[in-house]
Design a protein around this motif. Structure first.
Motif, PDB file in Angstrom:
ATOM      1  N   ALA A  10       4.076  -9.946  20.693  1.00  0.00           N
ATOM      2  CA  ALA A  10       3.117 -10.434  20.513  1.00  0.00           C
ATOM      3  C   ALA A  10       3.266 -12.191  19.801  1.00  0.00           C
ATOM      4  CB  ALA A  10       2.159 -10.026  18.780  1.00  0.00           C
ATOM      5  N   ALA A  11       4.289 -11.927  19.840  1.00  0.00           N
ATOM      6  CA  ALA A  11       5.117 -13.635  19.562  1.00  0.00           C
ATOM      7  C   ALA A  11       4.938 -14.565  20.970  1.00  0.00           C
ATOM      8  CB  ALA A  11       6.404 -13.954  18.989  1.00  0.00           C
ATOM      9  N   ALA A  12       5.384 -13.029  22.065  1.00  0.00           N
ATOM     10  CA  ALA A  12       6.237 -13.550  23.178  1.00  0.00           C
ATOM     11  C   ALA A  12       5.231 -14.100  23.700  1.00  0.00           C
ATOM     12  CB  ALA A  12       6.270 -12.667  23.793  1.00  0.00           C
ATOM     13  N   GLN A  13       3.208 -13.744  23.693  1.00  0.00           N
ATOM     14  CA  GLN A  13       2.479 -13.908  24.196  1.00  0.00           C
ATOM     15  C   GLN A  13       1.508 -15.005  23.636  1.00  0.00           C
ATOM     16  OE1 GLN A  13       0.063 -10.199  24.508  1.00  0.00           O
ATOM     17  NE2 GLN A  13       1.376  -9.304  26.273  1.00  0.00           N
ATOM     18  N   GLY A  14       2.034 -15.592  22.842  1.00  0.00           N
ATOM     19  CA  GLY A  14       1.416 -16.838  21.848  1.00  0.00           C
ATOM     20  C   GLY A  14       0.670 -15.999  20.555  1.00  0.00           C
ATOM     21  N   ARG A  15       0.421 -14.922  20.544  1.00  0.00           N
ATOM     22  CA  ARG A  15       0.416 -14.669  18.845  1.00  0.00           C
ATOM     23  C   ARG A  15       0.722 -13.971  18.090  1.00  0.00           C
ATOM     24  NH1 ARG A  15      -2.739  -9.700  22.092  1.00  0.00           N
ATOM     25  NH2 ARG A  15      -1.122  -8.786  21.937  1.00  0.00           N
ATOM     26  N   ALA A  16       0.559 -14.187  16.832  1.00  0.00           N
ATOM     27  CA  ALA A  16       1.006 -14.279  15.456  1.00  0.00           C
ATOM     28  C   ALA A  16       0.534 -12.626  15.555  1.00  0.00           C
ATOM     29  CB  ALA A  16       0.848 -15.290  14.277  1.00  0.00           C
ATOM     30  N   PRO A  17       2.427 -12.269  14.799  1.00  0.00           N
ATOM     31  CA  PRO A  17       2.042 -10.823  14.530  1.00  0.00           C
ATOM     32  C   PRO A  17       1.712 -10.630  13.088  1.00  0.00           C
ATOM     33  CG  PRO A  17       4.602 -11.541  13.773  1.00  0.00           C
ATOM     34  CD  PRO A  17       3.367 -12.804  14.122  1.00  0.00           C
ATOM     35  N   LEU A  18       1.014  -8.860  12.865  1.00  0.00           N
ATOM     36  CA  LEU A  18      -0.036  -9.945  11.878  1.00  0.00           C
ATOM     37  C   LEU A  18       0.514  -9.867  10.033  1.00  0.00           C
ATOM     38  CD1 LEU A  18      -1.371  -5.641  12.670  1.00  0.00           C
ATOM     39  CD2 LEU A  18      -2.456  -8.156  12.662  1.00  0.00           C
ATOM     40  N   PRO A  19      -0.445 -11.075   9.789  1.00  0.00           N
ATOM     41  CA  PRO A  19       0.071 -10.997   7.821  1.00  0.00           C
ATOM     42  C   PRO A  19       0.368  -9.813   7.151  1.00  0.00           C
ATOM     43  CG  PRO A  19      -1.667 -11.034   8.167  1.00  0.00           C
ATOM     44  CD  PRO A  19      -1.596 -10.909   9.893  1.00  0.00           C
ATOM     45  N   SER A  20       1.134  -9.890   6.392  1.00  0.00           N
ATOM     46  CA  SER A  20       1.724  -9.377   5.681  1.00  0.00           C
ATOM     47  C   SER A  20       0.486  -8.624   4.556  1.00  0.00           C
ATOM     48  CB  SER A  20       2.580  -9.689   4.427  1.00  0.00           C
ATOM     49  OG  SER A  20       3.152 -10.636   3.865  1.00  0.00           O
ATOM     50  N   ALA A  21       0.214  -7.503   3.548  1.00  0.00           N
ATOM     51  CA  ALA A  21      -0.914  -7.292   3.048  1.00  0.00           C
ATOM     52  C   ALA A  21      -0.256  -7.556   1.610  1.00  0.00           C
ATOM     53  CB  ALA A  21      -0.292  -5.809   2.891  1.00  0.00           C
ATOM     54  N   GLY A  22      -1.020  -8.508   1.043  1.00  0.00           N
ATOM     55  CA  GLY A  22      -1.800  -8.439   0.258  1.00  0.00           C
ATOM     56  C   GLY A  22      -1.009  -8.398  -1.517  1.00  0.00           C
ATOM     57  N   LEU A  23      -1.244  -8.877  -2.939  1.00  0.00           N
ATOM     58  CA  LEU A  23      -0.329  -8.133  -3.821  1.00  0.00           C
ATOM     59  C   LEU A  23      -1.830  -7.233  -4.357  1.00  0.00           C
ATOM     60  CD1 LEU A  23       1.936 -10.171  -5.554  1.00  0.00           C
ATOM     61  CD2 LEU A  23       2.338  -7.994  -4.360  1.00  0.00           C
ATOM     62  N   PRO A  24      -1.279  -5.616  -4.143  1.00  0.00           N
ATOM     63  CA  PRO A  24      -2.760  -4.901  -4.983  1.00  0.00           C
ATOM     64  C   PRO A  24      -3.158  -5.182  -6.238  1.00  0.00           C
ATOM     65  CG  PRO A  24      -0.587  -3.413  -5.373  1.00  0.00           C
ATOM     66  CD  PRO A  24      -0.553  -5.181  -4.411  1.00  0.00           C
ATOM     67  N   THR A  25      -4.336  -4.950  -6.476  1.00  0.00           N
ATOM     68  CA  THR A  25      -4.780  -5.178  -8.156  1.00  0.00           C
ATOM     69  C   THR A  25      -5.051  -4.111  -8.763  1.00  0.00           C
ATOM     70  OG1 THR A  25      -6.840  -5.739  -7.346  1.00  0.00           O
ATOM     71  CG2 THR A  25      -5.846  -7.418  -7.384  1.00  0.00           C
ATOM     72  N   GLY A  26      -5.292  -4.600 -10.326  1.00  0.00           N
ATOM     73  CA  GLY A  26      -5.805  -2.743 -10.609  1.00  0.00           C
ATOM     74  C   GLY A  26      -7.238  -2.868 -11.251  1.00  0.00           C
ATOM     75  N   ALA A  27      -8.084  -1.979 -11.763  1.00  0.00           N
ATOM     76  CA  ALA A  27      -9.458  -1.263 -11.857  1.00  0.00           C
ATOM     77  C   ALA A  27      -9.462  -3.050 -12.871  1.00  0.00           C
ATOM     78  CB  ALA A  27      -9.124  -0.761 -12.956  1.00  0.00           C
ATOM     79  N   GLY A  28      -9.161  -3.602 -13.247  1.00  0.00           N
ATOM     80  CA  GLY A  28      -9.279  -4.920 -14.005  1.00  0.00           C
ATOM     81  C   GLY A  28      -9.791  -4.262 -16.352  1.00  0.00           C
ATOM     82  N   THR A  29     -10.926  -5.183 -16.565  1.00  0.00           N
ATOM     83  CA  THR A  29     -10.610  -4.801 -17.575  1.00  0.00           C
ATOM     84  C   THR A  29     -11.897  -3.688 -17.926  1.00  0.00           C
ATOM     85  OG1 THR A  29     -12.557  -6.330 -17.810  1.00  0.00           O
ATOM     86  CG2 THR A  29      -9.956  -6.925 -18.322  1.00  0.00           C
ATOM     87  N   ILE A  30     -13.152  -4.015 -17.510  1.00  0.00           N
ATOM     88  CA  ILE A  30     -13.743  -1.898 -17.448  1.00  0.00           C
ATOM     89  C   ILE A  30     -13.391  -0.624 -17.066  1.00  0.00           C
ATOM     90  CG2 ILE A  30     -14.718  -2.629 -14.777  1.00  0.00           C
ATOM     91  CD1 ILE A  30     -17.290  -2.829 -17.110  1.00  0.00           C
ATOM     92  N   GLY A  31     -12.131  -0.438 -16.200  1.00  0.00           N
ATOM     93  CA  GLY A  31     -12.078  -0.019 -16.518  1.00  0.00           C
ATOM     94  C   GLY A  31     -11.644   1.342 -16.928  1.00  0.00           C
ATOM     95  N   TRP A  32     -11.282   1.827 -18.181  1.00  0.00           N
ATOM     96  CA  TRP A  32     -11.414   2.496 -19.201  1.00  0.00           C
ATOM     97  C   TRP A  32     -13.547   2.729 -19.237  1.00  0.00           C
ATOM     98  CZ3 TRP A  32     -15.456   1.505 -22.632  1.00  0.00           C
ATOM     99  CH2 TRP A  32     -16.093   0.475 -23.659  1.00  0.00           C
ATOM    100  N   LEU A  33     -14.164   2.052 -18.770  1.00  0.00           N
ATOM    101  CA  LEU A  33     -16.046   1.972 -19.022  1.00  0.00           C
ATOM    102  C   LEU A  33     -16.494   3.107 -17.878  1.00  0.00           C
ATOM    103  CD1 LEU A  33     -18.381   1.374 -20.978  1.00  0.00           C
ATOM    104  CD2 LEU A  33     -18.695  -0.099 -19.225  1.00  0.00           C
ATOM    105  N   GLY A  34     -15.471   3.126 -16.937  1.00  0.00           N
ATOM    106  CA  GLY A  34     -16.140   4.310 -15.508  1.00  0.00           C
ATOM    107  C   GLY A  34     -16.034   5.724 -16.634  1.00  0.00           C
ATOM    108  N   PRO A  35     -15.079   6.208 -16.410  1.00  0.00           N
ATOM    109  CA  PRO A  35     -15.479   7.856 -17.316  1.00  0.00           C
ATOM    110  C   PRO A  35     -16.012   8.326 -18.369  1.00  0.00           C
ATOM    111  CG  PRO A  35     -12.721   6.606 -16.927  1.00  0.00           C
ATOM    112  CD  PRO A  35     -13.105   5.436 -16.007  1.00  0.00           C
TER     113      PRO A  35
END
Length: 192
Positions: A10-35
């Motif tokens: 991809a770099a040889a053809q002038g395209r950038a490689p895929l970006p790395s994945a972002g950091l994962p996130t948790g369920a948030g503050t309402i996570g206990w309310l779903g169950p």
């Protein structure tokens, strides 16, 4: 015949490689309310299912009908308005929580791979590094994204605390922004 990796191609053809994945996130503050809401929804489904079953089989006495007939003739009262206001406020609070910021408990490793460690992984890494230090009898760690608190029990050998801190900091050096390490030491046993 030569082969290249997809990123080099991809770099040889002038395209950038895929970006790395972002950091994962948790369920948030309402996570206990779903169950909790799921259990309440199952309860509503049971009541409505019983009502449908009884009506389909020609019965007339249902749980929902009994509850509704108990409310028959009920006159408006001030406590009903208070309950309504409380329910509206709880509903607004739940909506705000649902759109609130989700928790992050991951720390990125150096480089562009997108690899990460959770705060639990960081705690285990620090504990393992401290347990390798001579004079450390026991180690426990609690970690967040900003700091790691290492509690060690030592034999009392001078310098054990600083060696444990250095070992923990070395173990965390692979992180893009390592948390600050604090060491709390207690002495047990004879240093000789």
């Amino acid at each position: 015949m030569t082969t290249t990796t997809p990123g080099r191609h991809a770099a040889a053809q002038g395209r950038a490689p895929l970006p790395s994945a972002g950091l994962p996130t948790g369920a948030g503050t309402i996570g206990w309310l779903g169950p909790l809401l799921a259990v309440l929804l199952v309860g509503v489904a049971v009541v409505l299912g019983q009502d449908a079953w009884v009506r389909l089989n020609g019965g007339s006495t249902t749980w929902l009908g009994t509850a509704a007939s108990g409310l028959d003739g009920l006159a408006p009262a001030p406590w009903m308005a208070a309950v309504g206001v409380v329910l509206v406020l709880v509903g607004l609070w739940l909506v705000l929580k649902a759109f609130g910021r989700r928790t992050r408990d991951a720390l990125a490793l150096r480089g562009s791979s997108g690899a990460h460690l959770t705060t639990g992984d960081v705690a285990r890494l620090v504990t393992g590094a401290a347990n390798q230090v001579d004079g450390v009898l026991d180690a426990k760690t609690s970690a967040s994204r900003r700091s790691a608190t290492l509690s060690i029990t030592t034999t009392g050998t001078p310098g054990t605390e600083s060696q444990a801190q250095q070992a923990a900091e070395r173990a965390l050096s692979a992180l893009a922004s390592p948390p600050r390490v604090r060491v709390r030491a207690t002495t047990t046993g004879d240093p000789s």
